[in-house]
Design a protein around this motif. Sequence first.
Motif, PDB file in Angstrom:
ATOM      1  N   VAL A 242       0.865  -1.167   0.000  1.00  0.00           N
ATOM      2  CA  VAL A 242       0.000   0.000   0.000  1.00  0.00           C
ATOM      3  C   VAL A 242       0.905   1.221   0.000  1.00  0.00           C
ATOM      4  O   VAL A 242       1.860   1.287   0.783  1.00  0.00           O
ATOM      5  CB  VAL A 242      -0.924   0.034   1.234  1.00  0.00           C
ATOM      6  N   ALA A 243       0.651   2.168  -0.884  1.00  0.00           N
ATOM      7  CA  ALA A 243       1.416   3.415  -0.937  1.00  0.00           C
ATOM      8  C   ALA A 243       0.573   4.541  -0.352  1.00  0.00           C
ATOM      9  O   ALA A 243      -0.651   4.557  -0.515  1.00  0.00           O
ATOM     10  CB  ALA A 243       1.817   3.747  -2.361  1.00  0.00           C
ATOM     11  N   ALA A 244       1.222   5.484   0.309  1.00  0.00           N
ATOM     12  CA  ALA A 244       0.502   6.556   1.008  1.00  0.00           C
ATOM     13  C   ALA A 244      -0.142   7.557   0.057  1.00  0.00           C
ATOM     14  O   ALA A 244      -1.052   8.285   0.454  1.00  0.00           O
ATOM     15  CB  ALA A 244       1.432   7.286   1.970  1.00  0.00           C
ATOM     16  N   ASN A 245       0.321   7.622  -1.176  1.00  0.00           N
ATOM     17  CA  ASN A 245      -0.378   8.420  -2.190  1.00  0.00           C
ATOM     18  C   ASN A 245      -0.046   7.865  -3.572  1.00  0.00           C
ATOM     19  O   ASN A 245       0.796   6.967  -3.721  1.00  0.00           O
ATOM     20  CB  ASN A 245      -0.068   9.918  -2.065  1.00  0.00           C
ATOM     21  N   ASP A 246      -0.699   8.388  -4.572  1.00  0.00           N
ATOM     22  CA  ASP A 246      -0.533   7.849  -5.929  1.00  0.00           C
ATOM     23  C   ASP A 246       0.832   8.173  -6.520  1.00  0.00           C
ATOM     24  O   ASP A 246       1.369   7.406  -7.317  1.00  0.00           O
ATOM     25  CB  ASP A 246      -1.643   8.378  -6.846  1.00  0.00           C
ATOM     26  N   ALA A 247       1.396   9.325  -6.154  1.00  0.00           N
ATOM     27  CA  ALA A 247       2.731   9.666  -6.658  1.00  0.00           C
ATOM     28  C   ALA A 247       3.745   8.626  -6.191  1.00  0.00           C
ATOM     29  O   ALA A 247       4.584   8.148  -6.975  1.00  0.00           O
ATOM     30  CB  ALA A 247       3.131  11.062  -6.184  1.00  0.00           C
ATOM     31  N   ILE A 248       3.681   8.264  -4.906  1.00  0.00           N
ATOM     32  CA  ILE A 248       4.561   7.220  -4.381  1.00  0.00           C
ATOM     33  C   ILE A 248       4.303   5.907  -5.114  1.00  0.00           C
ATOM     34  O   ILE A 248       5.245   5.189  -5.487  1.00  0.00           O
ATOM     35  CB  ILE A 248       4.346   7.049  -2.868  1.00  0.00           C
ATOM     36  N   ALA A 249       3.032   5.567  -5.328  1.00  0.00           N
ATOM     37  CA  ALA A 249       2.679   4.320  -6.007  1.00  0.00           C
ATOM     38  C   ALA A 249       3.236   4.275  -7.427  1.00  0.00           C
ATOM     39  O   ALA A 249       3.713   3.227  -7.880  1.00  0.00           O
ATOM     40  CB  ALA A 249       1.160   4.147  -6.029  1.00  0.00           C
ATOM     41  N   ILE A 250       3.200   5.397  -8.126  1.00  0.00           N
ATOM     42  CA  ILE A 250       3.748   5.449  -9.483  1.00  0.00           C
ATOM     43  C   ILE A 250       5.253   5.187  -9.446  1.00  0.00           C
ATOM     44  O   ILE A 250       5.800   4.473 -10.285  1.00  0.00           O
ATOM     45  CB  ILE A 250       3.436   6.807 -10.140  1.00  0.00           C
ATOM     46  N   GLY A 251       5.933   5.756  -8.447  1.00  0.00           N
ATOM     47  CA  GLY A 251       7.361   5.473  -8.275  1.00  0.00           C
ATOM     48  C   GLY A 251       7.609   4.002  -7.979  1.00  0.00           C
ATOM     49  O   GLY A 251       8.576   3.408  -8.479  1.00  0.00           O
ATOM     50  N   CYS A 252       6.736   3.390  -7.172  1.00  0.00           N
ATOM     51  CA  CYS A 252       6.858   1.960  -6.877  1.00  0.00           C
ATOM     52  C   CYS A 252       6.734   1.131  -8.153  1.00  0.00           C
ATOM     53  O   CYS A 252       7.478   0.165  -8.361  1.00  0.00           O
ATOM     54  CB  CYS A 252       5.784   1.538  -5.877  1.00  0.00           C
ATOM     55  N   LEU A 253       5.789   1.507  -9.009  1.00  0.00           N
ATOM     56  CA  LEU A 253       5.618   0.789 -10.285  1.00  0.00           C
ATOM     57  C   LEU A 253       6.882   0.868 -11.127  1.00  0.00           C
ATOM     58  O   LEU A 253       7.278  -0.116 -11.768  1.00  0.00           O
ATOM     59  CB  LEU A 253       4.435   1.362 -11.059  1.00  0.00           C
ATOM     60  N   LYS A 254       7.513   2.022 -11.126  1.00  0.00           N
ATOM     61  CA  LYS A 254       8.751   2.187 -11.895  1.00  0.00           C
ATOM     62  C   LYS A 254       9.849   1.259 -11.358  1.00  0.00           C
ATOM     63  O   LYS A 254      10.598   0.648 -12.123  1.00  0.00           O
ATOM     64  CB  LYS A 254       9.206   3.644 -11.864  1.00  0.00           C
ATOM     65  N   ALA A 255       9.951   1.163 -10.014  1.00  0.00           N
ATOM     66  CA  ALA A 255      10.953   0.290  -9.409  1.00  0.00           C
ATOM     67  C   ALA A 255      10.679  -1.173  -9.728  1.00  0.00           C
ATOM     68  O   ALA A 255      11.604  -1.947 -10.040  1.00  0.00           O
ATOM     69  CB  ALA A 255      10.966   0.502  -7.890  1.00  0.00           C
TER      70      ALA A 255
END
Length: 329
Positions: A242-255
């Motif tokens: 779970v990511a705290a916001n969508d910007a963080i989640a988008i970065g997670c997808l990139k990783a």
Amino acid sequence: MATLKDIAKKAGVSTSTVSRVLNYDPTLSVGEETKKRIFEAAEALEYRSHKKVMTRKKGTIAIVNWVSESEELNDLYYMSIRISAEKKAQELGYDFIRLYDQDELIDHDNLAGILAIGKYSQHQVKQFRDKELPLCFVDFKPQADVDCVLVNFKDAIKGNIEYLIKQGHKRIGFIGGEESFSDGTGNWIDPREKTMKEYLKRKRLYSSDYFQVGEFRVEDGRKNMLKILDQLDKNERPTAFVAANDAIAIGCLKALYEKNIKVPEDMSLIGFNDISTAKYITPSLTTVKVYTEEMGSSGIQLLHERIQDGRDVTKTVITSTKLIVREST
């Protein structure tokens, strides 16, 4: 749903530029003003049609943002709240001024009220209250008797965990964010991280190795996801985050893409806020919809009640959330 073509037309750019901006493509070289137009167009096209704007003006509301204009591009959550507040102010017949620095209030007299978006220190709250104007905070509850609009973060996080457990996940991680008050006097504690830890402990699923915290930005999401992936063996890694916001989640997808980890086959991911870009990235992001349009609109409505009706009783509006399931889970 607005298409890339719709956004491109409103922003005055090509559809390919829109696609790359909404996917936070680091190789794209465009100015912040262009990015701002694209993000604002995407957010504006999400909103329902508003009522006819009142022609008789009732005064001017100061809409104060705790983030800068450039920071607003990193986290569209605050931009979305601001845009909805501006639309509601116009609908109710108010002029508004947009401020990115609380100190700029000194330069403005004869205001009807103040809408403060974001997190503020006790000192900053006192500065707002010293103006002796109708005042409302959005996305923050100060230690003071004042109107505010909040999100039910706790129930949303619990819902995320229950959803992932039902999907068969037992190793659940969290990539969070921390923010400092703009006057440098301290940090704001995110209730999402606190609730994640408490609820996972209750379910006997908590591991500190599965938690990382940075800033609420794409790059921090990427770095912190890579950190967890590099520190844990494949068989020990979380199977969902779970990511705290969508910007963080988008970065997670990139990783995850960099590490050739398939989403959602190998790893599921849930974001938070449902910003306009969430549906356009690949894979589209499962995320918690926060009703930012209602937040900004409710804040202005609370001010309107103070200004026009003279309401003295303090109100707190708590908005609900909804899990939007897409391709990342």
